[in-house]
Each structure stands twice: as C-alpha cells, then as structure tokens.
Design an enzyme around this catalytic site. Structure first.
Site, mmCIF file in Angstrom:
data_model
loop_
_atom_site.group_PDB
_atom_site.id
_atom_site.type_symbol
_atom_site.label_atom_id
_atom_site.label_comp_id
_atom_site.label_asym_id
_atom_site.label_seq_id
_atom_site.Cartn_x
_atom_site.Cartn_y
_atom_site.Cartn_z
ATOM 1 N N HIS A 124 81.847 -50.891 -12.205
ATOM 2 C CA HIS A 124 80.578 -50.809 -12.948
ATOM 3 C C HIS A 124 79.399 -51.184 -12.058
ATOM 4 O O HIS A 124 78.434 -50.436 -11.940
ATOM 5 C CB HIS A 124 80.597 -51.743 -14.158
ATOM 6 C CG HIS A 124 79.223 -51.937 -14.718
ATOM 7 N ND1 HIS A 124 78.554 -50.941 -15.402
ATOM 8 C CD2 HIS A 124 78.346 -52.981 -14.625
ATOM 9 C CE1 HIS A 124 77.345 -51.367 -15.726
ATOM 10 N NE2 HIS A 124 77.193 -52.602 -15.255
ATOM 11 N N HIS A 129 75.601 -49.089 -10.767
ATOM 12 C CA HIS A 129 74.236 -49.555 -10.464
ATOM 13 C C HIS A 129 73.710 -49.153 -9.091
ATOM 14 O O HIS A 129 72.523 -48.851 -8.944
ATOM 15 C CB HIS A 129 74.197 -51.091 -10.524
ATOM 16 C CG HIS A 129 74.129 -51.649 -11.901
ATOM 17 N ND1 HIS A 129 72.989 -51.611 -12.671
ATOM 18 C CD2 HIS A 129 75.064 -52.272 -12.648
ATOM 19 C CE1 HIS A 129 73.226 -52.194 -13.843
ATOM 20 N NE2 HIS A 129 74.475 -52.605 -13.861
ATOM 21 N N GLU A 170 71.052 -50.476 -17.981
ATOM 22 C CA GLU A 170 72.469 -50.436 -18.402
ATOM 23 C C GLU A 170 72.797 -49.179 -19.209
ATOM 24 O O GLU A 170 73.824 -48.539 -18.969
ATOM 25 C CB GLU A 170 72.818 -51.678 -19.214
ATOM 26 C CG GLU A 170 72.835 -52.972 -18.417
ATOM 27 C CD GLU A 170 73.907 -52.994 -17.309
ATOM 28 O OE1 GLU A 170 74.007 -54.008 -16.615
ATOM 29 O OE2 GLU A 170 74.634 -51.995 -17.130
ATOM 30 N N SER A 192 79.524 -45.824 -15.505
ATOM 31 C CA SER A 192 80.782 -46.438 -15.028
ATOM 32 C C SER A 192 81.905 -46.355 -16.054
ATOM 33 O O SER A 192 83.013 -46.839 -15.794
ATOM 34 C CB SER A 192 80.547 -47.916 -14.694
ATOM 35 O OG SER A 192 80.215 -48.644 -15.879
HETATM 36 C C1 LIG Z 1 69.002 -60.316 -16.992
HETATM 37 C C2 LIG Z 1 70.078 -59.444 -17.552
HETATM 38 O O1 LIG Z 1 69.629 -58.871 -18.693
HETATM 39 C C3 LIG Z 1 71.357 -60.221 -17.833
HETATM 40 O O2 LIG Z 1 71.118 -61.257 -18.697
HETATM 41 C C4 LIG Z 1 71.959 -60.620 -16.511
HETATM 42 C C5 LIG Z 1 72.677 -61.938 -16.528
HETATM 43 N N1 LIG Z 1 73.558 -62.116 -15.422
HETATM 44 C C6 LIG Z 1 74.099 -61.047 -14.768
HETATM 45 N N2 LIG Z 1 75.022 -61.261 -13.791
HETATM 46 C C7 LIG Z 1 75.549 -60.209 -13.144
HETATM 47 N N3 LIG Z 1 76.451 -60.432 -12.159
HETATM 48 N N4 LIG Z 1 75.223 -58.935 -13.459
HETATM 49 C C8 LIG Z 1 74.312 -58.671 -14.420
HETATM 50 O O3 LIG Z 1 74.002 -57.492 -14.711
HETATM 51 C C9 LIG Z 1 73.721 -59.745 -15.116
HETATM 52 N N5 LIG Z 1 72.785 -59.516 -16.120
HETATM 53 N N1 LIG Z 2 81.449 -50.922 -20.382
HETATM 54 C C1 LIG Z 2 81.214 -50.753 -18.919
HETATM 55 C C2 LIG Z 2 81.151 -52.148 -18.267
HETATM 56 C C3 LIG Z 2 80.020 -53.017 -18.832
HETATM 57 C C4 LIG Z 2 80.325 -54.112 -19.620
HETATM 58 C C5 LIG Z 2 79.313 -54.943 -20.159
HETATM 59 C C6 LIG Z 2 77.973 -54.661 -19.858
HETATM 60 C C7 LIG Z 2 77.659 -53.546 -19.064
HETATM 61 C C8 LIG Z 2 78.696 -52.719 -18.561
HETATM 62 C C9 LIG Z 2 82.379 -49.956 -18.293
HETATM 63 O O1 LIG Z 2 83.392 -49.821 -18.887
HETATM 64 O O2 LIG Z 2 82.271 -49.525 -17.157
HETATM 65 FE FE LIG Z 3 75.401 -53.728 -15.265
#
Ligand SMILES: C[C@H](O)[C@H](O)[C@H]1CNc2nc(N)[nH]c(=O)c2N1
Ligand SMILES: N[C@@H](Cc1ccccc1)C(=O)O
Ligand SMILES: [Fe+2]
Length: 261
Positions: A124, A129, A170, A192
């Site tokens: 993912h 990303h 996302e 993803s």
């Molecule tokens: C800021 C964002 O909305 C979310 O809260 C953050 C928190 N921590 C995270 N940590 C990781 N590794 N990856 C992420 O996408 C996020 N998202």
């Molecule tokens: N659902 C995504 C992973 C994901 C989980 C939670 C938050 C954002 C993304 C996947 O299966 O690839």
């Molecule tokens: Fe993400």
C-alpha cells in the site's frame, strides 16, 4: 526545559529496510499484487500515477529494495522513502513528509489478504503512494499539507486534516473523460487494493461526490472497510486550493492567558 522535537528525534521511528527478513512468500505477494494492480491501473489509473510508476522502475518479481528505489525517486523528485513499522504518531508523520521523507511500512500482507487489508502494508505505502510523489504538483501538495499539519493547534484541526488526507491522498478519484466511466484512480488506498479498485468505480451503492473541502473536513470515515463514498477532483490543483483554504481559515490562535504572571 522541554526537549524540542527535532528532526533527528523523529528519525527514531524510521530504520533501515530489513531486506534479509523477506521470505519467498513475501516476494510472491509483491509479484502477484504488482502484476494484478499494474494491469488494473493501466486501465483505471490516472495519467500521473502511471507516469510515476514508470519513473520508479519497480521490480515485478521481488520486494523492492528501498535504497535502489530512492536513487530513482530522489533524483526525480527530491523525495525518499524511509522504513517504518506501521502507522506512526501524527506529529512524526507530518515531520517526515515536511522533509520529503515518505514512511513506508517494511512488512507485506499475507497471501490470504491480497485483495484488501485493513491497515497499510509495504504494498500500500510503496505501490499506492510513492508513484504520485514523482509528480511535481502532487509531491509539493503533500509537503505543504504536512507543513500545515505541523502547525495544527488542536484535535479538531488534526481531525480536519486527517479527513482531507483520507478523501484525497488515500481514496481520491479524478474526473477523466478518457477513462472508462469518466473516473480515474489516484488514491493510494484504492490503487493498492484489487478489490477497492473495482469497487470504487462500479461498486453497488457507491457514491461519487464533487470534491468540496468544507464537506470533506466534516465527513467522518471508517478505516477498516471498503469505502461507500468517494470525492472526485478535476485536477491536483484542487488539492493545493484545499490546503491553502484550510490555512486561510485556521482557528485564531488561542487567546494568550493574560492572567499569567
Ligand atoms: C495524518 C494522516 O491523516 C494520518 O493520521 C497519519 C497517521 N500516521 C500515519 N503513519 C503512517 N505510517 N502512514 C500514514 O499514512 C499515516 N497517516
Ligand atoms: N485497504 C488498503 C490498505 C489501507 C488500509 C488502511 C488505510 C489505507 C489503506 C489495501 O488493501 O491495500
Ligand atoms: Fe496510505
């Protein structure tokens, strides 16, 4: 004297990718998901995502090595990926993104979780990303979003920022006449997940709404199931405008306590 949170402290959340820990099953999971999602996104992915994927030149048959990836990514965009264990504290997250460092989970989902996973894994974070970080507009938007996050003063502001991230970075969709159904995928959580790629475009009961910052920042979301509502932008410029409008409309600084000695 309280320790100021300096970038070096944040890097404790990140570490070298433990490449030797990947087993044959991990490489199989990567290869299967990579083949499946490249095929689906060739048809449904937005142009910038496919262009970014091309820049990264990711291997098809094994888990990518972050050091090799960073050589291509950094040269193209000034971004680099750093390995993390999973979701990290918001302030650390914002601090890394503000330095153009993107946190990528080091482990991969199991073979029985291929279609959808309730939490972010390497596939993912990396496949979902990182390609768009190679797009100048999107990469700059992510950094400006994070800088706004570092200035957030209270939980409500953090909630609004999290919602903006959720419904764009996302799970965002883009209007695109050249794509089937007039919609193209750019959200990493869609890109993803084989199940969510199809569901987001043609799922029963799925709602596609015009992007609107005020609506998005007041819309709660579930993190552990396929979404039922997706917001559609016309271009990445809309994301820039959203961050600037959130910056402009920030709550006034809390009144300084005038009674303090
Ligand atoms: C800021 C964002 O909305 C979310 O809260 C953050 C928190 N921590 C995270 N940590 C990781 N590794 N990856 C992420 O996408 C996020 N998202
Ligand atoms: N659902 C995504 C992973 C994901 C989980 C939670 C938050 C954002 C993304 C996947 O299966 O690839
Ligand atoms: Fe993400």
């Amino acid at each position: 004297m309280c320790a100021s949170v300096s970038p070096s402290v944040n890097l404790q959340a990140t570490f070298e990718q433990p490449y030797a820990r990947y087993e044959a099953a991990d490489h199989r999971v990567w290869a299967t998901l990579y083949e499946r999602q490249c095929r689906l996104l060739a048809k449904h992915g937005c142009t910038a995502f496919l262009a970014g994927l091309d820049v990264l030149q990711l291997p098809a048959d094994r888990v990518p090595d972050f050091a090799a990836l960073n050589r291509a990514l950094t040269q193209a965009s000034g971004w680099q990926v750093v390995a993390v264990d999973g979701l990290i504290d918001e302030s650390v997250f914002f601090s890394l993104l503000a330095q153009r460092k993107f946190p990528v989970t080091w482990w991969l989902r199991r073979e029985d979780q291929l279609d959808y996973l309730e939490e972010p894994d390497l596939f993912h974070d990396l496949f979902g990303h990182v390609p768009l970080l190679a797009d100048p507009t999107f990469g700059d938007f992510i950094q400006r979003y994070a800088m706004l996050g570092l200035e957030a003063r209270d939980a409500d502001e953090l909630t609004r920022l999290a919602r903006l991230y959720w419904f764009t970075v996302e799970f965002g969709l883009m209007r695109s006449p050249e794509h089937e159904g007039g919609l193209a995928v750019y959200g990493a959580g869609i890109a993803s997940s084989p199940a969510e790629t199809l569901h987001s475009l043609t799922g029963a009961g799925v709602q596609h709404d015009r992007f609107d910052t005020a609506t998005i920042v007041s819309t709660a979301y579930r993190t552990d199931t396929l979404q039922m509502r997706y917001f559609v932008i016309d271009s990445f410029n809309a994301l820039f405008d959203a961050v600037e409008s959130l910056r402009a409309n920030r709550m006034p600084a809390a009144n300084v306590d005038r009674l303090a000695a």
